[in-house]
Design an enzyme around this catalytic site. Structure first.
Site, PDB file in Angstrom:
ATOM      1  N   LYS A  22      30.082 -30.672 -14.460  1.00 55.52           N
ATOM      2  CA  LYS A  22      30.234 -31.592 -15.605  1.00 55.52           C
ATOM      3  C   LYS A  22      31.553 -31.309 -16.325  1.00 55.52           C
ATOM      4  CE  LYS A  22      28.202 -30.497 -19.656  1.00 55.52           C
ATOM      5  NZ  LYS A  22      29.060 -30.446 -20.845  1.00 55.52           N
ATOM      6  N   ASN A  23      31.857 -30.013 -16.558  1.00 55.13           N
ATOM      7  CA  ASN A  23      33.014 -29.668 -17.387  1.00 55.13           C
ATOM      8  C   ASN A  23      34.339 -29.756 -16.646  1.00 55.13           C
ATOM      9  OD1 ASN A  23      31.225 -29.395 -19.393  1.00 55.13           O
ATOM     10  ND2 ASN A  23      31.244 -27.148 -19.450  1.00 55.13           N
ATOM     11  N   ARG A  92      30.862 -34.405 -27.714  1.00 54.67           N
ATOM     12  CA  ARG A  92      31.961 -33.615 -28.277  1.00 54.67           C
ATOM     13  C   ARG A  92      33.193 -33.719 -27.408  1.00 54.67           C
ATOM     14  NH1 ARG A  92      35.006 -29.926 -31.175  1.00 54.67           N
ATOM     15  NH2 ARG A  92      36.128 -28.740 -29.644  1.00 54.67           N
ATOM     16  N   CYS A 116      28.291 -31.055 -31.326  1.00 53.27           N
ATOM     17  CA  CYS A 116      27.254 -30.516 -30.473  1.00 53.27           C
ATOM     18  C   CYS A 116      26.569 -29.601 -31.498  1.00 53.27           C
ATOM     19  CB  CYS A 116      27.894 -29.753 -29.348  1.00 53.27           C
ATOM     20  SG  CYS A 116      26.734 -29.159 -28.165  1.00 53.27           S
ATOM     21  N   ARG A 121      32.735 -26.616 -34.540  1.00 55.00           N
ATOM     22  CA  ARG A 121      33.526 -27.085 -33.391  1.00 55.00           C
ATOM     23  C   ARG A 121      34.714 -27.931 -33.844  1.00 55.00           C
ATOM     24  NH1 ARG A 121      30.005 -28.388 -28.453  1.00 55.00           N
ATOM     25  NH2 ARG A 121      31.885 -27.666 -27.449  1.00 55.00           N
ATOM     26  N   PRO A 122      35.655 -27.311 -34.602  1.00 51.97           N
ATOM     27  CA  PRO A 122      36.831 -28.030 -35.060  1.00 51.97           C
ATOM     28  C   PRO A 122      37.764 -28.385 -33.900  1.00 51.97           C
ATOM     29  CG  PRO A 122      37.045 -25.725 -35.555  1.00 51.97           C
ATOM     30  CD  PRO A 122      35.673 -25.917 -35.008  1.00 51.97           C
ATOM     31  N   ILE A 123      38.775 -29.171 -34.245  1.00 54.20           N
ATOM     32  CA  ILE A 123      39.769 -29.540 -33.218  1.00 54.20           C
ATOM     33  C   ILE A 123      41.169 -29.192 -33.712  1.00 54.20           C
ATOM     34  CG2 ILE A 123      38.405 -31.360 -32.109  1.00 54.20           C
ATOM     35  CD1 ILE A 123      39.885 -33.392 -33.862  1.00 54.20           C
ATOM     36  N   ASP A 124      41.247 -28.215 -34.632  1.00 47.44           N
ATOM     37  CA  ASP A 124      42.542 -27.857 -35.231  1.00 47.44           C
ATOM     38  C   ASP A 124      43.559 -27.411 -34.182  1.00 47.44           C
ATOM     39  OD1 ASP A 124      40.613 -25.756 -34.998  1.00 47.44           O
ATOM     40  OD2 ASP A 124      41.982 -24.418 -36.037  1.00 47.44           O
ATOM     41  N   LEU A 125      43.116 -26.669 -33.174  1.00 52.10           N
ATOM     42  CA  LEU A 125      44.058 -26.175 -32.142  1.00 52.10           C
ATOM     43  C   LEU A 125      44.612 -27.350 -31.326  1.00 52.10           C
ATOM     44  CD1 LEU A 125      42.044 -23.048 -30.918  1.00 52.10           C
ATOM     45  CD2 LEU A 125      43.905 -23.108 -32.578  1.00 52.10           C
ATOM     46  N   ASP A 306      28.190 -20.304 -21.943  1.00 51.89           N
ATOM     47  CA  ASP A 306      27.242 -21.332 -21.479  1.00 51.89           C
ATOM     48  C   ASP A 306      26.074 -20.727 -20.724  1.00 51.89           C
ATOM     49  OD1 ASP A 306      29.693 -23.936 -20.760  1.00 51.89           O
ATOM     50  OD2 ASP A 306      28.832 -23.156 -22.606  1.00 51.89           O
ATOM     51  N   ILE A 328      31.672 -16.696 -28.965  1.00 50.10           N
ATOM     52  CA  ILE A 328      32.441 -17.940 -28.833  1.00 50.10           C
ATOM     53  C   ILE A 328      32.002 -18.995 -29.842  1.00 50.10           C
ATOM     54  CG2 ILE A 328      33.153 -19.788 -27.248  1.00 50.10           C
ATOM     55  CD1 ILE A 328      34.134 -17.052 -26.332  1.00 50.10           C
ATOM     56  N   ARG A 398      22.150 -34.201 -20.102  1.00 50.63           N
ATOM     57  CA  ARG A 398      23.599 -34.285 -20.295  1.00 50.63           C
ATOM     58  C   ARG A 398      24.331 -33.458 -19.237  1.00 50.63           C
ATOM     59  NH1 ARG A 398      25.382 -31.849 -25.339  1.00 50.63           N
ATOM     60  NH2 ARG A 398      27.353 -32.206 -24.286  1.00 50.63           N
TER      61      ARG A 398
HETATM   62  C1  EPZ Z   1      34.150 -26.287 -23.469  1.00 53.05           C
HETATM   63  O1  EPZ Z   1      33.922 -26.718 -24.791  1.00 53.05           O
HETATM   64  C2  EPZ Z   1      32.886 -26.651 -22.716  1.00 53.05           C
HETATM   65  N1  EPZ Z   1      32.678 -28.104 -22.765  1.00 53.05           N
HETATM   66  C3  EPZ Z   1      31.694 -25.934 -23.338  1.00 53.05           C
HETATM   67  O2  EPZ Z   1      30.563 -26.226 -22.530  1.00 53.05           O
HETATM   68  C4  EPZ Z   1      31.946 -24.427 -23.285  1.00 53.05           C
HETATM   69  O3  EPZ Z   1      30.884 -23.769 -23.949  1.00 53.05           O
HETATM   70  C5  EPZ Z   1      33.265 -24.089 -23.987  1.00 53.05           C
HETATM   71  O4  EPZ Z   1      34.341 -24.857 -23.391  1.00 53.05           O
HETATM   72  C6  EPZ Z   1      33.616 -22.624 -23.886  1.00 53.05           C
HETATM   73  O5  EPZ Z   1      33.670 -22.240 -22.556  1.00 53.05           O
HETATM   74  C7  EPZ Z   1      33.374 -28.890 -21.912  1.00 53.05           C
HETATM   75  O6  EPZ Z   1      34.181 -28.428 -21.136  1.00 53.05           O
HETATM   76  C8  EPZ Z   1      33.082 -30.356 -21.987  1.00 53.05           C
HETATM   77  P1  EPZ Z   1      36.478 -24.409 -26.800  1.00 53.05           P
HETATM   78  P2  EPZ Z   1      35.152 -26.743 -25.852  1.00 53.05           P
HETATM   79  O7  EPZ Z   1      37.486 -25.378 -27.317  1.00 53.05           O
HETATM   80  O8  EPZ Z   1      36.386 -27.171 -25.181  1.00 53.05           O
HETATM   81  C9  EPZ Z   1      36.625 -23.033 -31.337  1.00 53.05           C
HETATM   82  C10 EPZ Z   1      28.379 -26.941 -22.106  1.00 53.05           C
HETATM   83  O9  EPZ Z   1      27.329 -26.362 -22.362  1.00 53.05           O
HETATM   84  N2  EPZ Z   1      37.706 -24.017 -31.470  1.00 53.05           N
HETATM   85  O10 EPZ Z   1      36.898 -23.370 -25.810  1.00 53.05           O
HETATM   86  O11 EPZ Z   1      34.691 -27.469 -27.042  1.00 53.05           O
HETATM   87  C11 EPZ Z   1      35.293 -23.741 -31.155  1.00 53.05           C
HETATM   88  O12 EPZ Z   1      34.758 -24.060 -32.429  1.00 53.05           O
HETATM   89  C12 EPZ Z   1      29.491 -26.982 -23.136  1.00 53.05           C
HETATM   90  O13 EPZ Z   1      28.660 -27.493 -21.006  1.00 53.05           O
HETATM   91  C13 EPZ Z   1      38.417 -24.073 -32.659  1.00 53.05           C
HETATM   92  O14 EPZ Z   1      38.161 -23.317 -33.579  1.00 53.05           O
HETATM   93  O15 EPZ Z   1      35.234 -25.172 -26.182  1.00 53.05           O
HETATM   94  C14 EPZ Z   1      34.463 -22.707 -30.446  1.00 53.05           C
HETATM   95  O16 EPZ Z   1      33.922 -21.806 -31.407  1.00 53.05           O
HETATM   96  C15 EPZ Z   1      29.039 -26.414 -24.472  1.00 53.05           C
HETATM   97  N3  EPZ Z   1      39.399 -25.009 -32.805  1.00 53.05           N
HETATM   98  C16 EPZ Z   1      35.487 -21.970 -29.588  1.00 53.05           C
HETATM   99  O17 EPZ Z   1      36.782 -22.283 -30.129  1.00 53.05           O
HETATM  100  C17 EPZ Z   1      39.722 -25.881 -31.796  1.00 53.05           C
HETATM  101  O18 EPZ Z   1      40.656 -26.697 -31.972  1.00 53.05           O
HETATM  102  C18 EPZ Z   1      35.438 -22.393 -28.110  1.00 53.05           C
HETATM  103  O19 EPZ Z   1      35.771 -23.743 -28.079  1.00 53.05           O
HETATM  104  C19 EPZ Z   1      38.987 -25.815 -30.589  1.00 53.05           C
HETATM  105  C20 EPZ Z   1      37.986 -24.872 -30.452  1.00 53.05           C
END
Ligand code: EPZ
Length: 417
Positions: A22-23, A92, A116, A121-125, A306, A328, A398
């Site tokens: 999926k990812n 998300r 989720c 789960r911000p998107i600041d980065l 995960d 995480i 999902r």
């Molecule tokens: C991906 O989510 C996966 N989803 C998640 O899988 C997985 O748990 C995660 O990576 C970590 O491996 C998909 O690929 C669709 P991150 P993503 O950005 O990209 C923080 C599942 O079960 N963060 O690495 O959202 C965030 O809040 C799903 O299949 C910021 O602070 O993960 C989190 O605490 C769940 N600012 C941490 O980083 C940002 O701009 C990891 O987030 C982005 C993220």
């Protein structure tokens, strides 16, 4: 609302062909938007998140057709650069379309992505990196309006945290940008490498995907291609956990053992026998399960967040005390209450859960709270005595393609009602 009814206590035995990831499918579907012509994506899992991604592509003028486990995308953008709010709220990972739409159209309007249940789960980065690449972002009551008045250009981007989604968004924006992009502290998850391989097949110039430093040389155009999505390592981990909790023996086919070492190491600590082959894996869980003294989720190649809920379900029945630290996500212990209802002995303090193994779990009526938490309850139901009724299974749909069919094929007594 659908539910799973599970009669636990049955040993799982047999072979399972693992579904596509999926990812990996989700970012690659977004990447198809960048390409002229047709992309044929094989081994695509049939999941509600994949259907949602196809609806987003269709909403911006692409033709998206699913035939069995193949998705055909013809990206003829209608020039419409706005993703409907309702579609953004569905999942998300819809934020991943931002990079692709900026790459192809130079502009994008979209709502903040749907949450989720795992925390803010911000998107600041994502947004900081895109600003460095020339994107202007205005935010008005939850809507992001992104434009590139002086065009999208390459940049040197350092990620404070190796965010998977941010790494993917930067890649999608960089492949057609003017000049070169260097991402340092990039995420190293195998799904990033899969996305980069698809983009390279379409003509992108990317080096270092899968490592902490990725270099992208912007090109003029990308052309769609035929590509096979990688196997899903978290679904593989789920079936391994189902074998472990039922004392079973499974062979997992069409999977990639190399991407699972973080999980296999833990299962071996728990007294399971695991053998690896090039594209298959075997687990034999005949011996009594042992606790794991300390388990900490980390970015890849560490133990994946995960798989945390799923492995916790198995540890509920392991002899001894296990300590799990979730580093995480802020709120990824939502499955604990339901496991306790099934007889587990778990104490949560902030980001740490302490699991005292019990002799057995008892079936109960429980609800899934999120995708992997739901998978953990499915796992626990298989390893519990008696009947478990698991509701809110749309969370599980999902990420798992017909899980009841897969599990029945190896001896589970489970039905969807
Ligand atoms: C991906 O989510 C996966 N989803 C998640 O899988 C997985 O748990 C995660 O990576 C970590 O491996 C998909 O690929 C669709 P991150 P993503 O950005 O990209 C923080 C599942 O079960 N963060 O690495 O959202 C965030 O809040 C799903 O299949 C910021 O602070 O993960 C989190 O605490 C769940 N600012 C941490 O980083 C940002 O701009 C990891 O987030 C982005 C993220």
């Amino acid at each position: 609302m659908q539910k799973f009814v599970i009669q636990g206590g049955r040993r799982l035995e047999g072979d399972i062909v693992v579904q596509g990831a999926k990812n990996s499918a989700l970012p690659i579907l977004a990447a198809a938007f960048l390409c002229k012509g047709e992309s044929v994506l094989e081994n695509c899992p049939k999941l509600s998140d994949v259907y949602a991604a196809c609806r987003i592509l269709s909403s911006v003028g692409c033709r998206c057709e699913m035939q069995g486990h193949t998705v055909i995308v013809r990206a003829e953008p209608s020039g419409k650069a706005a993703i409907p709010e309702s579609l953004m709220q569905e999942m998300r990972s819809s934020i991943i379309f931002l990079g692709a739409m900026l790459g192809r159209l130079g502009t994008c309007t979209l709502g903040y992505p749907g949450g989720c249940e795992l925390g803010p789960r911000p998107i600041d980065l994502h947004l900081e990196a895109l600003r460095r690449m020339g994107v202007q972002i205005r935010e008005e009551n939850g809507i992001l309006m992104c434009t590139t008045p002086r065009g999208l250009h390459g940049a040197r981007v350092h990620l404070q945290f190796p965010s998977v989604g941010a790494t993917e968004n930067i890649l999608l924006a960089a492949v057609l940008a003017k000049g070169d992009t260097i991402i340092s502290n990039a995420a190293r998850e195998p799904e990033i490498l899969d996305l980069a391989r698809y983009l390279q097949h379409c003509g992108a110039k990317i080096e270092g995907a899968g490592s902490s430093t990725i270099r992208v040389q912007g090109v003029k155009q990308l052309t769609g291609c035929t590509y096979r999505i990688m196997p899903d390592r978290i679904v593989t981990a789920t079936w391994l956990a189902c074998a472990a909790i039922t004392g079973g023996a499974l062979q997992l086919l069409h999977t990639d053992a190399a991407s699972l070492e973080g999980i296999l190491d833990v299962l071996e600590q728990m007294n399971c026998q695991c053998s690896r082959d090039v594209s298959s894996l075997c687990i034999n869980a005949g011996k009594p399960l042992k606790a794991v003294r300390y388990l900490k989720t980390m970015p890849y190649p560490g133990f994946p967040t995960d798989a945390q809920a799923i492995v916790m379900a198995v540890l509920c029945k392991a002899g001894g005390t296990s300590v799990i630290e979730e580093t995480i996500f802020e709120n990824r212990f939502r499955h604990v209450d339901a496991l306790v209802r099934m007889g587990a002995d778990i104490h949560v303090a902030g980001r740490v859960a302490v699991v005292h193994g019990v002799k057995q779990l008892c079936g109960a009526q429980v609800s899934a709270t999120d995708l992997r938490g739901g998978a953990a309850l499915l796992t626990a139901g298989l390893g519990a005595e008696g009947e478990t009724v698991l509701t809110e299974i749309s969370h599980i749909d999902r990420g798992y393609d017909s899980p009841e069919t897969v599990l029945r094929s190896v001896g589970a007594k489970i039905e969807r009602r």
